[in-house]
Design an enzyme around this catalytic site. Structure first.
Site: not given
Ligand code: CMX
Length: 434
Positions: A241, A271, A318, A327, A373
């Site tokens: 964002s 996000h 994250h 937070r 979140d």
């Molecule tokens: N549950 C399951 N799998 C997860 C995970 C979770 N909470 N967090 C990361 N992973 C997975 C990724 O999908 C990725 O899988 P693939 O290799 O199969 O694609 C792997 O672990 C590596 O990811 P990462 O390097 O640890 O995390 P990223 O930097 O790529 O992604 C984020 C970060 C936030 C998108 C991810 O942790 C996620 O999807 N979390 C759940 C959604 C969430 O809570 N988002 C809110 C974030 C805060 C905000 O912006 O408000």
């Protein structure tokens, strides 16, 4: 020029000179290397942006102009009788790079209250949407409808000099921040409260009045809104964002266009939408297990089934953080203080105990810890704001403070059009294989 704007104007020459001087000495120094893998990994870890308002440390979490959340809970002015920081103070701090006094905060509050009138056509535009349109869709449409009020767009069209861009961006940003609570409350009451709206209470602060217009006058809920609006405001420059607002603004799109674009990014499930996904996932877990108080074993089993179905566990992980999000901790402390016996809080706490080990065991998740979140929905549910489709709008209202402070600085410093280079896989291969 009002007093806040005038005070800000004095900050600009010094900041500009400092950067100019710094660039003349160190402009050719190298900041970091870019690895090929990073190009395919969403540019993780590449320092490519300037953002002065806050900095995210992977281990410690966010600092706003150098201050952590617990420090700000002590240092920022409070509402009379309250204990949580006022978001007006956070705005003042990140914009001016100075801790505000009580008077500074009152001035911001009064300034926003004066600007808060939303023109009728914005409500009519919202009314034209189906009741079931997602609240974030309604929010973005309303922000674009409000663009008729853009002073920057008007002044730019009439050929104002570049040196005045920041003034018009300042005006637009202040007007937008001031009006968002009214718009968000309208969307909420229209969708979930029979279209029965509540007039603002101009004696209240920005977040307190927002809570009031939503229909929640419980003092604890007002305090929650002050904390919520403070901690969701800014998370350095690279998150979707914040980065989007900065990027779109770099084309000299006005504050309304830039902020609406950023809100479309916030509405993505990886996000900001994760805040609604957490509660949805938690409710589905309770229903699937058939218990209001699932055991830790049952939670673990449900988490494994979520992962096995190819979904993420919302609220965990994250892109930058590698520890529990401060937070999250701030919200947990609010819950421990005000609702330690709440069954949903106990469930969220048990999820916190269970999920990190499960995510670690996948061997691929870089950060198994909860983010902002994972907790916010429980606090809202406790006070009766149960319509979780609406939660990302709350995040969005808060995010206006950080993203628009940055936009004001972007125009004040005459930041250029953002236009990074791209490269094809074929060219990369040629470079390394031949
Ligand atoms: N549950 C399951 N799998 C997860 C995970 C979770 N909470 N967090 C990361 N992973 C997975 C990724 O999908 C990725 O899988 P693939 O290799 O199969 O694609 C792997 O672990 C590596 O990811 P990462 O390097 O640890 O995390 P990223 O930097 O790529 O992604 C984020 C970060 C936030 C998108 C991810 O942790 C996620 O999807 N979390 C759940 C959604 C969430 O809570 N988002 C809110 C974030 C805060 C905000 O912006 O408000």
């Amino acid at each position: 020029m009002d007093r806040i704007q005038e005070y800000f104007s004095h900050k600009i020459p010094t900041a500009k000179n400092e950067i100019k001087d710094f660039l003349s000495k160190f402009g050719n120094e190298v900041v970091g290397d870019i690895k090929v893998a990073q190009l395919y990994q969403g540019m993780r870890g590449m320092p490519t942006l300037i953002c002065e308002t806050s900095k995210l440390d992977p281990e410690e979490g966010i600092r706003f102009r150098g201050y952590s959340i617990p420090e700000l809970q002590k240092l920022l002015p409070k509402y009379p009788g309250g204990e949580e920081p006022l978001p007006e103070g956070l705005f003042y701090l990140i914009l001016m790079n100075e801790l505000p006094t009580e008077d500074d905060v009152r001035r911001v509050s009064n300034n926003w209250a004066r600007r808060a009138i939303v023109p009728p056509h914005v409500f009519k535009t919202i009314d034209a949407l189906p009741f079931k349109a997602h609240p974030m869709t309604q929010f973005v449409v309303a922000i674009m409808a409000l663009r008729t009020e853009s002073i920057f767009a008007r002044e730019y069209a009439s050929g104002c000099p570049k040196s005045e861009y920041w003034i018009h961006t300042f005006e637009d940003s202040m007007n937008l921040i001031a009006r968002l609570p009214r718009i968000a409350a309208y969307i909420y009451r229209r969708a979930y409260k029979n279209d029965q709206h509540i007039e603002p209470d101009t004696k209240l602060d920005w977040a307190g009045n927002f809570a009031h217009m939503l229909g929640f006058d419980n003092k604890e809920f007002l305090e929650l809104m002050r904390l919520y609006m403070t901690i969701h405001s800014d998370h350095e420059g690279g998150n979707v964002s914040a980065h989007t607002v900065h990027l779109v603004g770099s084309a000299l799109s006005d504050a309304y266009q830039s902020f609406a674009a950023g809100m479309n990014g916030l509405a993505g499930p990886l996000h900001g939408l994760a805040n609604q996904e957490v509660i949805k996932w938690t409710m589905e877990m309770k229903e699937s297990i058939g218990s209001e108080v699932p055991t830790k074993e049952q939670i673990a089993e449900y988490c494994n089934s979520t992962l096995a179905s190819g979904k993420v566990i919302p609220g965990f992980g994250h892109a930058v953080l590698r520890k529990t999000d401060p937070r999250y901790t701030a919200q947990r402390e609010f819950a421990l203080k005000h609702m330690p016996e709440d069954p949903l809080f106990n469930l969220i706490s048990n999820v916190y105990d269970v999920v990190p080990e499960i995510l670690k065991s996948t061997g691929k998740v870089k950060n198994p810890w909860p983010n902002v979140d994972a907790h916010s929905g429980q606090l809202l549910m406790h006070y009766g704001l149960v319509e979780y489709d609406f939660y990302t709008v709350l995040f969005g209202v808060s995010r206006s403070i950080g993203t628009l402070s940055n936009l004001i600085w972007d125009r004040a410093l005459s930041m250029p059009l953002e236009r990074p280079g791209s490269i094809t896989t074929e060219l990369l291969k040629k470079r390394f294989l031949e």
